[in-house]
Design a protein around this motif. Structure first.
Motif, PDB file in Angstrom:
ATOM      1  N   ILE A  91      39.235  24.223  34.034  1.00 53.75           N
ATOM      2  CA  ILE A  91      38.836  25.629  34.031  1.00 53.75           C
ATOM      3  C   ILE A  91      37.534  25.817  33.248  1.00 53.75           C
ATOM      4  CG2 ILE A  91      39.475  27.923  33.186  1.00 53.75           C
ATOM      5  CD1 ILE A  91      42.371  27.200  33.932  1.00 53.75           C
ATOM      6  N   ILE A  92      37.407  25.128  32.128  1.00 50.66           N
ATOM      7  CA  ILE A  92      36.202  25.281  31.311  1.00 50.66           C
ATOM      8  C   ILE A  92      34.982  24.702  32.010  1.00 50.66           C
ATOM      9  CG2 ILE A  92      35.098  24.532  29.167  1.00 50.66           C
ATOM     10  CD1 ILE A  92      37.912  24.742  27.865  1.00 50.66           C
ATOM     11  N   ILE A  93      35.114  23.489  32.564  1.00 55.28           N
ATOM     12  CA  ILE A  93      33.984  22.843  33.218  1.00 55.28           C
ATOM     13  C   ILE A  93      33.661  23.524  34.542  1.00 55.28           C
ATOM     14  CG2 ILE A  93      33.210  20.701  34.286  1.00 55.28           C
ATOM     15  CD1 ILE A  93      34.749  19.240  32.063  1.00 55.28           C
ATOM     16  N   LYS A  94      34.676  23.816  35.353  1.00 51.74           N
ATOM     17  CA  LYS A  94      34.562  24.575  36.605  1.00 51.74           C
ATOM     18  C   LYS A  94      33.342  24.159  37.427  1.00 51.74           C
ATOM     19  CE  LYS A  94      33.699  29.014  38.408  1.00 51.74           C
ATOM     20  NZ  LYS A  94      33.117  30.265  38.201  1.00 51.74           N
ATOM     21  N   THR A  95      33.403  22.968  37.974  1.00 55.85           N
ATOM     22  CA  THR A  95      32.289  22.493  38.798  1.00 55.85           C
ATOM     23  C   THR A  95      32.161  23.295  40.089  1.00 55.85           C
ATOM     24  OG1 THR A  95      33.732  20.824  39.759  1.00 55.85           O
ATOM     25  CG2 THR A  95      32.355  20.147  37.902  1.00 55.85           C
ATOM     26  N   ASN A  96      33.303  23.786  40.617  1.00 54.30           N
ATOM     27  CA  ASN A  96      33.280  24.658  41.793  1.00 54.30           C
ATOM     28  C   ASN A  96      34.580  25.458  41.835  1.00 54.30           C
ATOM     29  OD1 ASN A  96      35.216  22.898  42.845  1.00 54.30           O
ATOM     30  ND2 ASN A  96      33.674  21.667  43.887  1.00 54.30           N
ATOM     31  N   ASN A  97      34.731  26.274  42.853  1.00 57.53           N
ATOM     32  CA  ASN A  97      35.912  27.145  42.933  1.00 57.53           C
ATOM     33  C   ASN A  97      37.206  26.357  43.140  1.00 57.53           C
ATOM     34  OD1 ASN A  97      34.452  29.455  42.490  1.00 57.53           O
ATOM     35  ND2 ASN A  97      34.158  29.900  44.671  1.00 57.53           N
ATOM     36  N   THR A  99      37.957  23.428  41.828  1.00 58.21           N
ATOM     37  CA  THR A  99      38.368  22.936  40.515  1.00 58.21           C
ATOM     38  C   THR A  99      38.976  24.057  39.693  1.00 58.21           C
ATOM     39  OG1 THR A  99      36.548  21.353  40.588  1.00 58.21           O
ATOM     40  CG2 THR A  99      37.579  21.701  38.471  1.00 58.21           C
ATOM     41  N   LEU A 100      38.385  25.236  39.782  1.00 53.35           N
ATOM     42  CA  LEU A 100      38.940  26.393  39.069  1.00 53.35           C
ATOM     43  C   LEU A 100      40.332  26.731  39.587  1.00 53.35           C
ATOM     44  CD1 LEU A 100      38.567  28.712  37.045  1.00 53.35           C
ATOM     45  CD2 LEU A 100      37.569  30.039  38.924  1.00 53.35           C
ATOM     46  N   ALA A 101      40.502  26.742  40.912  1.00 49.70           N
ATOM     47  CA  ALA A 101      41.813  27.039  41.501  1.00 49.70           C
ATOM     48  C   ALA A 101      42.832  25.972  41.109  1.00 49.70           C
ATOM     49  CB  ALA A 101      41.701  27.130  43.018  1.00 49.70           C
ATOM     50  N   GLY A 102      42.420  24.708  41.141  1.00 53.67           N
ATOM     51  CA  GLY A 102      43.316  23.637  40.718  1.00 53.67           C
ATOM     52  C   GLY A 102      43.723  23.774  39.263  1.00 53.67           C
ATOM     53  N   GLY A 103      42.785  24.170  38.415  1.00 48.77           N
ATOM     54  CA  GLY A 103      43.099  24.380  37.002  1.00 48.77           C
ATOM     55  C   GLY A 103      44.075  25.523  36.791  1.00 48.77           C
ATOM     56  N   VAL A 104      43.898  26.603  37.550  1.00 48.97           N
ATOM     57  CA  VAL A 104      44.806  27.751  37.426  1.00 48.97           C
ATOM     58  C   VAL A 104      46.201  27.379  37.933  1.00 48.97           C
ATOM     59  CG1 VAL A 104      45.266  30.090  38.266  1.00 48.97           C
ATOM     60  CG2 VAL A 104      42.973  29.467  37.495  1.00 48.97           C
ATOM     61  N   PHE A 105      46.263  26.716  39.084  1.00 51.77           N
ATOM     62  CA  PHE A 105      47.570  26.272  39.586  1.00 51.77           C
ATOM     63  C   PHE A 105      48.196  25.254  38.632  1.00 51.77           C
ATOM     64  CE2 PHE A 105      46.252  27.793  43.875  1.00 51.77           C
ATOM     65  CZ  PHE A 105      47.348  28.601  44.107  1.00 51.77           C
ATOM     66  N   GLY A 106      47.372  24.442  37.992  1.00 54.47           N
ATOM     67  CA  GLY A 106      47.878  23.496  37.000  1.00 54.47           C
ATOM     68  C   GLY A 106      48.496  24.203  35.810  1.00 54.47           C
ATOM     69  N   LEU A 107      47.912  25.319  35.397  1.00 53.60           N
ATOM     70  CA  LEU A 107      48.503  26.079  34.287  1.00 53.60           C
ATOM     71  C   LEU A 107      49.814  26.745  34.706  1.00 53.60           C
ATOM     72  CD1 LEU A 107      45.361  27.633  32.569  1.00 53.60           C
ATOM     73  CD2 LEU A 107      46.738  25.682  31.834  1.00 53.60           C
ATOM     74  N   VAL A 108      49.899  27.163  35.973  1.00 58.46           N
ATOM     75  CA  VAL A 108      51.174  27.679  36.492  1.00 58.46           C
ATOM     76  C   VAL A 108      52.207  26.552  36.490  1.00 58.46           C
ATOM     77  CG1 VAL A 108      52.334  28.596  38.545  1.00 58.46           C
ATOM     78  CG2 VAL A 108      50.094  29.485  37.872  1.00 58.46           C
ATOM     79  N   LEU A 109      51.776  25.363  36.866  1.00 57.47           N
ATOM     80  CA  LEU A 109      52.656  24.194  36.833  1.00 57.47           C
ATOM     81  C   LEU A 109      53.096  23.885  35.408  1.00 57.47           C
ATOM     82  CD1 LEU A 109      53.981  21.843  38.353  1.00 57.47           C
ATOM     83  CD2 LEU A 109      51.815  20.615  38.145  1.00 57.47           C
ATOM     84  N   LEU A 110      52.214  24.071  34.447  1.00 55.28           N
ATOM     85  CA  LEU A 110      52.556  23.879  33.040  1.00 55.28           C
ATOM     86  C   LEU A 110      53.704  24.803  32.634  1.00 55.28           C
ATOM     87  CD1 LEU A 110      51.150  23.010  29.982  1.00 55.28           C
ATOM     88  CD2 LEU A 110      50.881  25.461  30.119  1.00 55.28           C
ATOM     89  N   VAL A 111      53.635  26.058  33.042  1.00 55.01           N
ATOM     90  CA  VAL A 111      54.706  27.016  32.732  1.00 55.01           C
ATOM     91  C   VAL A 111      56.015  26.573  33.388  1.00 55.01           C
ATOM     92  CG1 VAL A 111      55.473  29.399  33.060  1.00 55.01           C
ATOM     93  CG2 VAL A 111      53.122  28.930  32.359  1.00 55.01           C
ATOM     94  N   LEU A 112      55.938  26.110  34.624  1.00 60.69           N
ATOM     95  CA  LEU A 112      57.139  25.631  35.316  1.00 60.69           C
ATOM     96  C   LEU A 112      57.724  24.396  34.617  1.00 60.69           C
ATOM     97  CD1 LEU A 112      56.121  26.090  39.048  1.00 60.69           C
ATOM     98  CD2 LEU A 112      57.851  27.372  37.786  1.00 60.69           C
ATOM     99  N   CYS A 113      56.868  23.532  34.094  1.00 64.14           N
ATOM    100  CA  CYS A 113      57.345  22.357  33.349  1.00 64.14           C
ATOM    101  C   CYS A 113      58.096  22.779  32.099  1.00 64.14           C
ATOM    102  CB  CYS A 113      56.180  21.443  32.968  1.00 64.14           C
ATOM    103  SG  CYS A 113      55.482  20.514  34.329  1.00 64.14           S
ATOM    104  N   VAL A 114      57.572  23.775  31.405  1.00 61.64           N
ATOM    105  CA  VAL A 114      58.233  24.260  30.189  1.00 61.64           C
ATOM    106  C   VAL A 114      59.567  24.907  30.541  1.00 61.64           C
ATOM    107  CG1 VAL A 114      58.049  25.922  28.297  1.00 61.64           C
ATOM    108  CG2 VAL A 114      56.095  24.489  28.892  1.00 61.64           C
TER     109      VAL A 114
END
Length: 137
Positions: A91-97, A99-114
Motif C-alpha cells: 500500500i505504501i509503495i503502490k506501484t500501480n492500482n 498493487t494497491l488493491a492487492g494490499g487492501v485485500f491482503g489487509l482484509v485477509l489479515l483480519v480474517l486470519c485474526v
C-alpha cells in the motif's frame, strides 16, 4: 465429509480466507508486483485450502500425530504478521492500482486470519484430554 463444518463459523471463515487470498494473489499477479507479494498470497491460498480440506474430510481425526487446531492457530498468527508487513509495504509503495488493491485485500485477509485464530483458540482446550481415550463423565 463433515457437512457440519461447511455450515459452521469456522468453515465460513476458512472459505472466506481462501477466496480473499486468491483474489489478493490475482491482484498481485495482474499488477506484475514483486515475488514476495505473489508468493505470500499464493502460499496463503494453498495452506488455507489444505486446512479446509483437512477439516472437511475429517483427516484431522485420522492423522492424530499432530494437534491440527494448534498448528492452524500458529499458521493464522504467522500469516497475519507476514500479511501486515507485506501488505503495508504494497500500500505504501503502490506501484500501480493492482498493487494497491492487492494490499487492501491482503489487509482484509489479515483480519480474517485474526478472526480464524480467535475462533480456533476458543475451540482448543490444551489441558483436557482429546480423542477416543477421553474418559466418560
Amino acid at each position: 465429509v463433515d457437512s457440519g463444518f461447511l455450515r459452521s463459523p469456522r468453515g465460513a471463515v476458512k472459505i472466506a480466507r481462501a477466496v480473499v487470498a486468491f483474489v489478493t494473489f490475482v491482484c498481485f499477479v495482474a499488477s506484475r508486483s514483486g515475488g514476495a507479494y505473489t508468493a505470500l498470497a499464493l502460499m496463503e491460498t494453498v495452506i488455507t485450502a489444505l486446512f479446509f480440506l483437512l477439516y472437511l474430510l475429517k483427516l484431522d481425526k485420522k492423522m492424530r500425530w499432530l494437534f491440527w487446531p494448534l498448528a492452524d492457530v500458529f499458521n493464522s498468527v504467522i500469516a497475519a504478521l507476514f500479511l501486515l508487513i507485506v501488505c503495508l509495504f504494497a500500500i505504501i509503495i503502490k506501484t500501480n492500482n493492482g498493487t494497491l488493491a492487492g494490499g487492501v485485500f491482503g489487509l482484509v485477509l489479515l483480519v480474517l486470519c485474526v478472526v480464524d485464530a480467535v475462533l480456533l483458540f476458543q475451540k482448543i482446550s490444551l489441558g483436557a484430554p482429546r480423542g477416543r481415550n477421553t474418559p466418560a463423565k
